[in-house]
Scaffold this motif. Structure first.
Motif, PDB file in Angstrom:
ATOM      1  N   ASP A   5       0.827  -1.204   0.000  1.00  0.00           N
ATOM      2  CA  ASP A   5       0.000   0.000   0.000  1.00  0.00           C
ATOM      3  C   ASP A   5       0.863   1.256   0.000  1.00  0.00           C
ATOM      4  N   TYR A   8       2.053   1.871  -3.481  1.00  0.00           N
ATOM      5  CA  TYR A   8       0.985   2.468  -4.289  1.00  0.00           C
ATOM      6  C   TYR A   8       0.763   3.936  -3.897  1.00  0.00           C
ATOM      7  N   ASN A   9       0.888   4.236  -2.607  1.00  0.00           N
ATOM      8  CA  ASN A   9       0.767   5.625  -2.178  1.00  0.00           C
ATOM      9  C   ASN A   9       1.878   6.475  -2.771  1.00  0.00           C
ATOM     10  N   ASN A  11       3.375   5.885  -5.533  1.00  0.00           N
ATOM     11  CA  ASN A  11       3.069   6.026  -6.960  1.00  0.00           C
ATOM     12  C   ASN A  11       2.078   7.164  -7.194  1.00  0.00           C
ATOM     13  N   SER A  12       1.115   7.295  -6.288  1.00  0.00           N
ATOM     14  CA  SER A  12       0.129   8.368  -6.398  1.00  0.00           C
ATOM     15  C   SER A  12       0.769   9.735  -6.170  1.00  0.00           C
ATOM     16  N   LYS A  15       3.023  10.665  -9.196  1.00  0.00           N
ATOM     17  CA  LYS A  15       2.400  10.582 -10.515  1.00  0.00           C
ATOM     18  C   LYS A  15       2.653  11.815 -11.366  1.00  0.00           C
ATOM     19  N   THR A 155       8.133   2.120  -7.061  1.00  0.00           N
ATOM     20  CA  THR A 155       7.185   2.539  -8.104  1.00  0.00           C
ATOM     21  C   THR A 155       7.695   2.169  -9.496  1.00  0.00           C
ATOM     22  N   LEU A 158       6.042  -1.055 -10.417  1.00  0.00           N
ATOM     23  CA  LEU A 158       4.648  -0.883 -10.844  1.00  0.00           C
ATOM     24  C   LEU A 158       4.591  -0.471 -12.309  1.00  0.00           C
ATOM     25  N   THR A 186       8.132  -5.159  -4.313  1.00  0.00           N
ATOM     26  CA  THR A 186       6.913  -4.901  -5.082  1.00  0.00           C
ATOM     27  C   THR A 186       6.613  -6.049  -6.048  1.00  0.00           C
TER      28      THR A 186
END
Length: 401
Positions: A5, A8-9, A11-12, A15, A155, A158, A186
């Motif tokens: 998580d 993913y955070n 990555n956000s 972005k 990231t 991902l 990851t």
């Protein structure tokens, strides 16, 4: 605690900050596998480091920001931290080894950081940064041994999963281990069937030796032009993550790194630094225990010191059979040079330098040595020239390969 998580955070958060770098197939690189290149050398600041540093700084409290930040780096983390601090309007100090390329030092200063040069290797600059941190109350931004930094580097994994469906292995450079920790964690969290391999320079193999001995070791010295991965001691977090999630680690020589840089520049039109080329070097020279698989090589950085490019290219040319030199023992009489040149010319070689020596006290009075440097196509081409020279009666006493 590192979680998927958190990746993913990250990555956000990243972005709209970092580039989603291209993943390109490299059909022109000779090896036993199909290579894809993750081009982090084209990332902002020229390396992947902006990912981890920006995410880490984004998680700081207002109090931590007010104290100012400090970091230690051989160059790429320095630029990532400096740019991130500049965007967040945070005072920033970076300790760098005095051996760091001038281009990286100046680029770091260009992002507004106060740079402190420290005698020695990366680990010495880390010790200095740690001392300054305690003395002045700075907030320390670790280049690799921090879970937020590791999450930021994750990231990349991902993006790779989004860019290529059929992946058999990912090959990643290792210095302190932050990059491979983030990618391996990851990847194994989302698709454990994908292999993750690490690569270090033979002359800076702290993680390789530590994993082999099952304990964190500090090697005596590092001596590699791949300055971005010249680390004497792996991190606590990264050692544990590499041990758990990385399938194997390999090492590559300085010549193999140079050959990879040359190949990437010539065949793919990509400029990478030593650290950024080690994954390709391991794949090119078939270090991996797999064949005919889809392999992603992470090009971690492109900030090569322009002052060493010529030397790197020369080493790469020699290893790949694109250049060689012969020392030939001759009778010192007219026509000898013409005979040697004719054989090389008829074989399509290009003579670039000639050195004549008749002063060696160990040779006969009427003898001489002729050293000829030749541009060639490959190792087979070199062997053909040698064969034809010897067939014409010329004695090769030394060859540089």
């Amino acid at each position: 605690m590192l979680t998927i998580d958190k990746v993913y955070n990250a990555n956000s958060v990243l972005k709209n900050v970092v580039r989603k770098t291209d993943l390109i197939e490299a059909k022109n690189i000779p090896c036993d596998n199909r290579i894809y290149l993750k081009t982090e050398n084209l990332q902002l600041t020229g390396s992947f480091k902006i990912r981890g540093s920006y995410y880490k700084i984004s998680k700081l409290s207002e109090e931590e920001k007010e104290h100012g930040i400090i970091a230690s780096s051989a160059g790429n983390h320095a630029q990532g931290v400096a740019l991130s601090a500049q965007r967040a309007d945070i005072p920033c100090t970076i300790c760098m080894p005095d051996s760091a390329p001038i281009s990286k030092v100046e680029a770091t200063k260009g992002y507004g950081a106060n740079v402190v040069l420290v005698e020695g290797a990366y680990d010495d600059s880390y010790d200095k940064a740690d001392a300054l941190c305690k003395e002045n109350g700075y907030t320390f931004i670790h280049p690799y041994d921090d879970e937020d930094v590791i999450a930021g580097q994750g990231t990349i994994a991902l993006e790779i999963l989004d860019q290529l469906d059929d992946i058999d292995a990912i090959v990643v450079p290792i210095g302190g281990g932050g990059l491979i920790s983030g990618i391996a964690f990851t990847i194994k969290s989302l698709n454990p069937d994908i292999k993750v391999y690490g690569v270090q320079a033979t002359k800076a193999a702290s993680m390789y030796e530590s994993i082999a001995q099952d304990e964190q070791l500090t090697i005596d010295s590092v001596n590699t032009f791949a300055d971005g991965i010249a680390v004497k001691h792996p991190g606590d977090h990264t050692f544990a993550l590499v041990k758990q999630y990385v399938d194997d680690i390999f090492t590559v020589s300085e010549d193999e790194i140079a050959a990879a840089i040359l190949t990437l520049m010539e065949k793919q039109k990509l400029v990478v630094e030593g650290a950024g080329a080690v994954a390709v070097a391991a794949t090119m020279f078939n270090k991996l225990p797999i064949q005919d698989k889809n392999v992603v090589c992470v090009l971690s950085g492109g900030n090569i010191d322009v002052n060493i490019i010529d030397r790197v290219m020369t080493r790469g040319l020699l290893l790949s059979g694109r250049k060689t030199s012969f020392t030939i023992a001759l009778t010192d009489k007219p026509g000898q040079l013409l005979g040697v040149s004719k054989v090389i010319s008829e074989n399509g070689g290009n003579v670039v330098t000639i050195d004549y020596d008749n002063g060696d006290p160990d040779m006969d009075i009427n003898a001489c040595f002729l050293k000829v440097t030749v541009e060639t196509r490959n190792h087979e081409h070199i062997e053909k020239i040698k064969h034809d020279l010897e067939a014409k009666g010329f004695k090769i006493v030394q060859e540089r390969v």
